[in-house]
Design a protein around this motif. Structure first.
Motif, PDB file in Angstrom:
ATOM      1  N   LYS A  89       0.829  -1.207   0.000  1.00  0.00           N
ATOM      2  CA  LYS A  89       0.000   0.000   0.000  1.00  0.00           C
ATOM      3  C   LYS A  89       0.865   1.259   0.000  1.00  0.00           C
ATOM      4  N   ASN A  90       2.043   1.167   0.589  1.00  0.00           N
ATOM      5  CA  ASN A  90       2.930   2.329   0.672  1.00  0.00           C
ATOM      6  C   ASN A  90       3.967   2.378  -0.453  1.00  0.00           C
ATOM      7  N   GLY A  91       3.778   1.527  -1.458  1.00  0.00           N
ATOM      8  CA  GLY A  91       4.607   1.624  -2.655  1.00  0.00           C
ATOM      9  C   GLY A  91       5.975   0.994  -2.552  1.00  0.00           C
ATOM     10  N   ALA A  92       6.141  -0.028  -1.715  1.00  0.00           N
ATOM     11  CA  ALA A  92       7.452  -0.664  -1.559  1.00  0.00           C
ATOM     12  C   ALA A  92       7.932  -1.259  -2.875  1.00  0.00           C
ATOM     13  N   ARG A  93       9.166  -0.986  -3.216  1.00  0.00           N
ATOM     14  CA  ARG A  93       9.753  -1.545  -4.443  1.00  0.00           C
ATOM     15  C   ARG A  93      10.457  -2.859  -4.164  1.00  0.00           C
ATOM     16  N   VAL A  94      11.171  -2.929  -3.036  1.00  0.00           N
ATOM     17  CA  VAL A  94      11.939  -4.129  -2.689  1.00  0.00           C
ATOM     18  C   VAL A  94      11.565  -4.558  -1.276  1.00  0.00           C
ATOM     19  N   ILE A  95      11.135  -5.809  -1.142  1.00  0.00           N
ATOM     20  CA  ILE A  95      10.821  -6.392   0.161  1.00  0.00           C
ATOM     21  C   ILE A  95      11.710  -7.603   0.359  1.00  0.00           C
ATOM     22  N   ASN A 124       3.079  -6.081 -10.424  1.00  0.00           N
ATOM     23  CA  ASN A 124       4.007  -5.844 -11.540  1.00  0.00           C
ATOM     24  C   ASN A 124       5.059  -4.789 -11.210  1.00  0.00           C
ATOM     25  N   TYR A 125       5.390  -4.675  -9.921  1.00  0.00           N
ATOM     26  CA  TYR A 125       6.282  -3.597  -9.473  1.00  0.00           C
ATOM     27  C   TYR A 125       7.231  -4.067  -8.382  1.00  0.00           C
ATOM     28  N   THR A 126       6.673  -4.687  -7.360  1.00  0.00           N
ATOM     29  CA  THR A 126       7.450  -5.045  -6.177  1.00  0.00           C
ATOM     30  C   THR A 126       8.220  -6.348  -6.389  1.00  0.00           C
ATOM     31  N   VAL A 127       9.464  -6.355  -5.894  1.00  0.00           N
ATOM     32  CA  VAL A 127      10.314  -7.547  -5.931  1.00  0.00           C
ATOM     33  C   VAL A 127      10.506  -8.043  -4.503  1.00  0.00           C
ATOM     34  N   TYR A 128      10.363  -9.354  -4.320  1.00  0.00           N
ATOM     35  CA  TYR A 128      10.552  -9.988  -3.010  1.00  0.00           C
ATOM     36  C   TYR A 128      11.815 -10.845  -3.045  1.00  0.00           C
ATOM     37  N   GLN A 129      12.596 -10.752  -1.974  1.00  0.00           N
ATOM     38  CA  GLN A 129      13.799 -11.592  -1.901  1.00  0.00           C
ATOM     39  C   GLN A 129      13.719 -12.526  -0.695  1.00  0.00           C
ATOM     40  N   PHE A 130      14.075 -13.787  -0.938  1.00  0.00           N
ATOM     41  CA  PHE A 130      14.090 -14.803   0.112  1.00  0.00           C
ATOM     42  C   PHE A 130      15.425 -15.531   0.092  1.00  0.00           C
ATOM     43  N   GLU A 131      15.875 -15.942   1.260  1.00  0.00           N
ATOM     44  CA  GLU A 131      17.046 -16.811   1.369  1.00  0.00           C
ATOM     45  C   GLU A 131      16.538 -18.246   1.470  1.00  0.00           C
TER      46      GLU A 131
END
Length: 369
Positions: free
Chosen positions: A208-214, A241-248
């Motif tokens: 909702k707050n426009g996060a690009r990278v989580i 179609n905007y935010t990227v999520y990273q996981f280990e």
């Protein structure tokens, strides 16, 4: 009794999540301020001197430890300093030498901080405070270890403020079931999971707050297959179609149904960070790691059309000579990941590598990167 807690980040894009957690969970008056290691030290000291507080607190990490040492050494007029964070937790001798560093909270601090401030206001029976190093005359004592109930921990991601230009660090769990000798997560013996509804709430707030990278802080995200599946399905349902999520993740342990689910995810929505570190079995055994290279490559090839693949290698592990590392690098390169990161072994206090460095005749650079 008011506390000023200062988070000193490596860069602006990285929020001071440790300091945020203490601030959010505090039941006592507390003020929060962020800086970076790029900020002028004198300006930080001037800011501190202008504030009205009784206690000053810092969170200490490998990227800011030298900077914080230099600041504390110029704050002799401040009577009470509390430290937390991994670099203070596992090297108390280095900080308790300062007369005004009276207390160090080891490991997770949400509960311990509140109890410490309560004792400072009250009977000063510090033996009741968990995870605490405290001074007693000319020596210091440690109380007892205790993890806070993860169900009681509060979060306030609004403190990040600039969601579009900063990385949002979320967590779905704490702890790790692996014992990698170079990693601080190896010291956390069990995995504790947040309530899934709370994790979903945090994700939606960031979106909702426009996060690009989580980036999820979980150290072994794909160990709990059902939890992994639920989170990935939720991300897929809320694809913007905007935010990227990273996981280990542990690449050779990806479950078949997770792989099939990942094949349906938008390319670029998810990045997996996979630590290969070394392909020499003598080396991996020495650092308490096992991995099935065939399975790892098979799994990566199965998902690489949809998932951004980031692979990590570490140079300098025990028993890995130049020829061995070249072999590791070449075979890893041939996997053709989207990103290949070569890191150098760092001495993290408290880890097995640090405790056994004399056996391997390591000489670590005293100044952290």
């Amino acid at each position: 009794m008011k506390t000023l807690i200062i988070g000193i980040n490596s860069k602006y894009i990285h929020p001071a999540m440790g300091a945020f957690q203490i601030y959010t969970n505090s039941i006592h008056p507390i003020e929060l301020k962020e800086f970076t290691i790029k900020d002028n030290k004198e300006n930080i000291i001037e800011f501190i001197n202008k504030q009205d507080f009784d206690i000053l607190a810092f969170s200490v990490y490998i990227w800011n430890i030298s900077f914080i040492h230099s600041i504390i050494s110029e704050l002799k007029h401040i009577k009470t300093i509390i430290l937390g964070g991994p670099e203070a937790s596992y090297r108390p001798n280095d900080f308790l030498k300062y007369p005004n560093v009276q207390y160090i909270i080891k490991d997770e601090g949400e509960e311990a901080f509140n109890k410490l401030i309560s004792e400072l206001k009250g009977n000063k029976d510090f033996s009741k405070v968990p995870n605490l190093y405290y001074k007693d005359g000319n020596q210091y004592k440690f109380t007892y270890p205790k993890k806070p109930n993860i169900k009681n921990i509060k979060y306030d991601y609004s403190l990040i403020k600039d969601f579009k230009n900063r990385v949002v660090y979320l967590e779905a769990s704490r702890g790790c079931c692996f014992r990698c000798a170079y990693c601080l997560a190896s010291l956390e013996k069990t995995i504790r999971y947040l309530d899934f509804d709370l994790v979903k709430e945090h994700i939606l707030f960031a979106l909702k707050n426009g996060a690009r990278v989580i980036k999820f802080l979980d150290r072994s995200f794909n160990i709990n297959v059902n939890y992994t599946e639920a989170i990935i399905k939720f991300l897929k349902e809320h694809n913007n179609n905007y935010t990227v999520y990273q996981f280990e993740v542990v690449g050779d342990l990806l479950d078949k149904k997770i792989i099939e689910l990942l094949k349906t995810v938008r390319r670029g929505q998810i990045r997996f960070e996979i630590g290969i570190q070394s392909l020499n079995e003598t080396v991996t055994r020495a650092v308490n790691r096992t991995q099935n290279l065939f399975k790892l490559i098979e799994n990566i090839n199965a998902i690489k059309d949809n998932i951004i693949i980031h692979l990590d290698l570490i140079a300098g592990l025990p028993y890995e000579d130049k020829a061995s590392f070249i072999n590791t690098f070449n075979k890893t390169f041939e996997i053709f990941p989207d990103e290949l990161q070569l890191g150098f072994l760092k001495e993290l206090q408290g880890t097995e590598i640090s405790l056994t460095k004399d056996i391997h005749e390591y000489i670590f650079e005293p100044n952290p990167p």
